[in-house]
Design a protein around this motif. Structure first.
Motif, PDB file in Angstrom:
ATOM      1  N   LEU A 192       0.818  -1.218   0.000  1.00 34.95           N
ATOM      2  CA  LEU A 192       0.000   0.000   0.000  1.00 34.95           C
ATOM      3  C   LEU A 192       0.854   1.271   0.000  1.00 34.95           C
ATOM      4  O   LEU A 192       0.325   2.379   0.037  1.00 34.95           O
ATOM      5  N   GLY A 193       2.181   1.113  -0.031  1.00 31.84           N
ATOM      6  CA  GLY A 193       3.053   2.290  -0.059  1.00 31.84           C
ATOM      7  C   GLY A 193       2.914   3.085   1.222  1.00 31.84           C
ATOM      8  O   GLY A 193       2.996   2.525   2.321  1.00 31.84           O
ATOM      9  N   THR A 194       2.646   4.378   1.090  1.00 31.89           N
ATOM     10  CA  THR A 194       2.533   5.234   2.281  1.00 31.89           C
ATOM     11  C   THR A 194       1.356   4.830   3.164  1.00 31.89           C
ATOM     12  O   THR A 194       1.314   5.174   4.342  1.00 31.89           O
ATOM     13  N   GLU A 195       0.406   4.069   2.599  1.00 34.46           N
ATOM     14  CA  GLU A 195      -0.767   3.647   3.380  1.00 34.46           C
ATOM     15  C   GLU A 195      -0.528   2.342   4.142  1.00 34.46           C
ATOM     16  O   GLU A 195      -1.431   1.827   4.800  1.00 34.46           O
ATOM     17  N   ALA A 196       0.694   1.803   4.056  1.00 32.47           N
ATOM     18  CA  ALA A 196       1.028   0.597   4.820  1.00 32.47           C
ATOM     19  C   ALA A 196       1.005   0.915   6.315  1.00 32.47           C
ATOM     20  O   ALA A 196       0.995   2.076   6.719  1.00 32.47           O
ATOM     21  N   ILE A 197       1.005  -0.140   7.129  1.00 32.09           N
ATOM     22  CA  ILE A 197       1.110   0.067   8.580  1.00 32.09           C
ATOM     23  C   ILE A 197       2.593   0.052   8.958  1.00 32.09           C
ATOM     24  O   ILE A 197       3.318  -0.881   8.636  1.00 32.09           O
ATOM     25  N   PHE A 198       3.033   1.139   9.590  1.00 36.72           N
ATOM     26  CA  PHE A 198       4.405   1.251  10.098  1.00 36.72           C
ATOM     27  C   PHE A 198       4.348   1.338  11.617  1.00 36.72           C
ATOM     28  O   PHE A 198       3.406   1.927  12.168  1.00 36.72           O
ATOM     29  N   SER A 199       5.325   0.770  12.286  1.00 35.44           N
ATOM     30  CA  SER A 199       5.450   1.054  13.721  1.00 35.44           C
ATOM     31  C   SER A 199       6.472   2.182  13.855  1.00 35.44           C
ATOM     32  O   SER A 199       7.572   2.113  13.300  1.00 35.44           O
ATOM     33  N   LEU A 200       6.052   3.229  14.526  1.00 32.53           N
ATOM     34  CA  LEU A 200       6.930   4.379  14.746  1.00 32.53           C
ATOM     35  C   LEU A 200       7.235   4.460  16.239  1.00 32.53           C
ATOM     36  O   LEU A 200       6.317   4.454  17.064  1.00 32.53           O
TER      37      LEU A 200
END
Lengths: 280, 165
Positions: free
Chosen positions: B145-153
């Motif tokens: 999903l590119g920028t719409e992926a889930i990232f852990s920050l």
């Protein structure tokens, strides 16, 4: 005929994409500083301080001011004595956006189809508006448009009898309903007259005018001042947390229209309403 | 100023007042439109979520790509209202907090009260500044999903305003 190459166009567009996204306009920064001085409550002051600090960091670190680096909207004023060589103008502009967004580490926010929604992964296609003008120069303006504010925009076909009061009511309702969503303090672009689609384009173009400039028509200048006052009484405030500064400016672009109609479009710009231009 | 640290417990939320400024540290998970749709599809199919929702913070954000030698590009909140359709389902599943910008629907506000969750606002548009508060960023799910992926920050002192609880 003066020749301008497609490569020159691509270079210019790529550079403008990065600049518009990382360098807040001097007019915007001045207006935010003025707003900061006018606020008396703690939260709106803090929000404006944060936005000013953010603009400074973005410039220093060459980072986008906002993560929503927008759909690229490009305005082209093409001199009728210019001949573009070495490729199609449309393609050159799309190449420029592709390169600018990649090299500037800007976000790819464009999907191929409005319903099927696959990200194109290069922020194209671009929305391009051409006008042909006298002369032998090309003026390019890149206005990356984030959708937090774009989604809060509206067009309405008013009746002539609705008049100025109807126009003002519609603008106020649109800004009120937008609330904190478009990252206030906003810039309000209003297109009045023309046809359905021209009103929307005029509203978009009204966002390109520098904040702090005066409408050349004293009648509309007066309306802009009055509407700005009314908008800033809504208490939406910076970030939507309340305060005196809901908008930095209201810009109205009027145009001739039909005897039966009064189209009005309101295009909301966010607190940084990005646009950068160059003349080649 | 009140500080919060993930993972959160319902008692952390209990003491918050609406309008209060807080600083959040720990891990937050980015999720916006497309990720929300997928998360709810997983729940509806009875399948596990790709990260522990209980006690977590969902950040409605899609970051810019990280330039070389940076943890992350600019990152900030997107309009929360677009997640309103999905939020009650996620709150029913597990206690968590939400971070975004703009108002929530009456249904979401009611669900926040019902499940003892909270919605906090970040300052929209302050994304270069927020990037400096991120110490680590890793993809977690839906990378396609590119920028719409889930990232852990992993964030340090993310400034937020308690909006609904």
């Amino acid at each position: 005929m003066r020749e301008i190459t497609a490569a020159q166009i691509t270079d210019a567009i790529a550079q403008l994409c990065v600049e518009a996204n990382t360098h807040a306009g001097a007019d915007i920064v001045a207006a935010l500083e003025q707003a900061r001085a006018a606020e008396t409550e703690e939260t709106p002051r803090q929000v404006l301080d944060t936005l000013l600090q953010n603009a400074k960091i973005a410039r220093e670190d060459n980072l986008p001011i906002c993560q929503d680096t927008g759909m690229a909207v490009v305005f082209v004023e093409l001199g009728q004595e210019v001949h573009i060589t070495g490729g199609a103008l449309d393609g050159a502009i799309n190449d420029g956006v592709r390169r600018g967004y990649r090299e500037g580490y800007l976000r790819n926010s464009v999907v191929r189809d409005p319903v099927r929604r696959d990200n194109t992964n290069d922020n194209t296609p671009v929305v391009i508006h051409y006008t042909v003008v006298p002369g032998d120069t090309v003026t390019l303006t890149v206005a990356p448009k984030g959708f937090g504010s774009e989604n809060m925009s509206a067009v309405k076909m008013l009746n002539p009898s609705d008049g100025l009061a109807g126009l003002e009511r519609f603008v106020l309702e649109t800004v009120r309903d937008a609330g904190g969503n478009p990252c206030p303090p906003v810039v309000v672009g209003v297109g009045a007259g023309g046809t359905f689609e021209l009103a929307a384009l005029l509203a978009k173009k009204a966002l390109l005018r520098d904040v702090g400039t005066v409408n050349p028509d004293p009648f509309w200048d007066d309306v802009e001042r009055r509407l700005l006052g009314a908008v800033n009484s809504l208490n939406i405030g910076p970030g939507g947390f309340g305060g005196k500064t809901t908008a930095l400016a209201v810009h109205i672009s009027p145009y001739a229209t039909h005897i039966a109609g009064l189209p009005v479009a309101v295009n909301i710009g966010c607190h940084v309403t990005r646009h950068k231009g160059v003349m080649i | 100023m009140t500080t919060l640290h993930t993972p959160l417990t319902p008692s952390d939320i209990h003491l918050l007042r609406e309008g209060e400024h807080v600083l959040l540290s720990g891990v937050v998970y980015t999720a916006r439109d497309a990720a929300h749709k997928r998360l709810v599809e997983l729940l509806d199919a009875g399948r596990p979520l790709p990260f522990p929702l209980e006690g977590s913070a969902l950040f409605y954000a899609g970051p810019c790509p990280a330039p070389p030698e940076r943890v992350i590009g600019s990152v900030g909140p997107t309009t929360s209202g677009r997640m309103d359709l999905y939020s009650p389902r996620l709150m029913r599943e597990a206690f968590h907090i939400m971070i975004g910008k703009g108002p929530r629907s009456p249904e979401v506000v009611a669900a926040i009260r019902q499940y003892g969750c909270a919605y906090l606002s970040a300052i929209g548009g302050a994304a270069a500044l927020t990037a400096r508060r991120v110490e680590r960023a890793e993809p977690v799910a839906f990378e396609e999903l590119g920028t719409e992926a889930i990232f852990s920050l992993t964030v340090k002192d993310l400034p937020l305003i308690v909006t609904n609880r």
